[in-house]
Design a protein around this motif. Structure first.
Motif, short mmCIF file in Angstrom:
data_model
loop_
_atom_site.label_atom_id
_atom_site.label_comp_id
_atom_site.label_asym_id
_atom_site.label_seq_id
_atom_site.Cartn_x
_atom_site.Cartn_y
_atom_site.Cartn_z
N ARG A 27 24.56 -101.26 35.37
CA ARG A 27 23.23 -100.87 35.83
C ARG A 27 23.29 -100.71 37.35
NH1 ARG A 27 19.55 -105.08 32.20
NH2 ARG A 27 20.05 -104.12 30.17
N LEU A 28 23.08 -99.50 37.80
CA LEU A 28 23.20 -99.18 39.21
C LEU A 28 21.98 -98.38 39.63
CD1 LEU A 28 25.14 -99.32 41.69
CD2 LEU A 28 26.03 -97.10 40.98
N TYR A 29 21.25 -98.86 40.62
CA TYR A 29 20.02 -98.22 41.06
C TYR A 29 20.16 -97.85 42.54
CZ TYR A 29 18.63 -100.84 36.91
OH TYR A 29 18.58 -101.36 35.65
N THR A 30 19.84 -96.63 42.87
CA THR A 30 19.98 -96.18 44.26
C THR A 30 18.77 -95.35 44.68
OG1 THR A 30 21.07 -94.09 43.72
CG2 THR A 30 22.48 -96.04 43.98
N ALA A 31 18.56 -95.30 45.97
CA ALA A 31 17.63 -94.36 46.59
C ALA A 31 18.47 -93.53 47.55
CB ALA A 31 16.52 -95.09 47.32
N GLY A 32 18.62 -92.25 47.24
CA GLY A 32 19.55 -91.41 47.98
C GLY A 32 20.69 -91.03 47.06
N LYS A 33 20.89 -89.75 46.87
CA LYS A 33 21.83 -89.28 45.84
C LYS A 33 23.27 -89.65 46.13
CE LYS A 33 22.49 -84.67 47.82
NZ LYS A 33 22.46 -83.21 47.54
N ASN A 34 23.59 -89.92 47.38
CA ASN A 34 24.98 -90.22 47.74
C ASN A 34 25.24 -91.70 47.97
OD1 ASN A 34 25.69 -87.45 47.72
ND2 ASN A 34 24.89 -87.21 49.80
N LYS A 35 24.26 -92.54 47.65
CA LYS A 35 24.40 -93.96 47.94
C LYS A 35 25.51 -94.62 47.12
CE LYS A 35 23.00 -97.65 50.07
NZ LYS A 35 23.11 -97.78 51.53
#
Length: 280
Positions: free
Chosen positions: A153-161
């Motif tokens: 489960r991986l959550y990011t803000a920013g497509k390249n994070k």
């Protein structure tokens, strides 16, 4: 009573007033992998925090003739390489003293970056010198979690994070991005070497491919100024000077040889992998 005391104390030489004090050449050892992480267990790690006190003491003698850098490093973190080299130049300019670098087994990659902070570089004929390039590595485990029934489960803000996430499949665009980053760092490294070595560099070979050379060849290529060891060269240049070592301070647990086995093992594995790239 006061007069007698004054007469007695007047005969005791004050610190800094001795007329027979020798000139000094300070020696700073820069041995180990260049790593930003300084833990209480760290041994042989070079970064600005670990060497700052030694550099300050080395340049602090009032009869200082030169500072010698004893370098034995396969490289490591580029930022720490730059920070330490810049601090050496700052102190050298403030004190207006020459800096001589002496390579031992290896002065490669970040180790050579450090050597270029000196006004002159000397190598042993068997030293490995150069590796002017950039490298990074890691491992990929995209199928490992699935094998053991673990959900990622991986959550990011920013497509390249989440670039280069080791538990996700490798993406071509991530490899391209990393390559550009490497090229930019490589250009900075090349600029630094050209700035410090100038017209001493030969055009006989491409010096910036990441290759390494023995000391004798490095001298012909202009990567170093000559062959020799610290005591011989310093003895010839400054025959009346006293050689004084300025050792980096070690953390208490490192001095006592105490540490968590797991942490010590990880440090040893990482260090061993870096040295082994040069057959050491």
């Amino acid at each position: 009573m006061g007069t007698t005391t004054q007469r007695l104390t007047s005969r005791i030489p004050k610190i800094g007033d001795r007329s027979d004090r020798k000139d000094v050449v300070s020696v700073v050892k820069l041995h180990g992998v260049i790593n930003p992480q300084s833990t209480p267990l760290a041994r042989g790690v070079i970064n600005l925090a670990t060497v700052e006190s030694a550099l300050t003491r080395a340049f602090d003698h009032d009869r200082l003739q030169a500072v010698a850098l004893s370098i034995n490093s396969p490289g490591g973190a580029p930022t720490q390489s730059g920070l330490v080299a810049e601090r050496i130049r700052q102190l050298a300019d403030e004190k207006n003293v020459p800096v001589l670098a002496f390579t031992e087994d290896v002065a490669a990659s970040g180790g050579y970056w450090l050597a270029c902070a000196a006004d002159e570089i000397f190598a042993h004929r068997t030293s490995l010198v150069g590796s002017i390039g950039v490298i990074s590595g890691g491992f990929g485990f995209p199928g490992l979690l699935e094998r053991f029934g673990v959900e990622r489960r991986l959550y990011t803000a920013g497509k390249n994070k989440s670039r280069l996430d080791p538990f996700s499949p490798e993406k071509p665009e991530d490899i391209e991005w990393l390559g550009k980053l490497h090229n930019e760092l490589h250009e900075m490294f090349v600029d630094w070497v050209r700035e410090r070595r100038g017209d001493r560099l030969t055009s006989e070979e491409d010096l910036f491919t990441g290759d390494v050379w023995h000391g004798a060849k490095a001298a012909k290529l202009g990567l170093v100024d000559g062959l020799g060891n610290l005591r011989d060269i310093v003895g010839l240049r400054y025959p009346d000077a006293e050689i004084v070592a300025a050792e980096p301070k070690k953390a208490l647990l490192a001095r006592l040889g105490i540490g968590a086995p797991a942490a010590a093992l990880l440090d040893a594995v990482e260090s061993r992998a870096t040295w082994s790239r040069f057959g050491l």
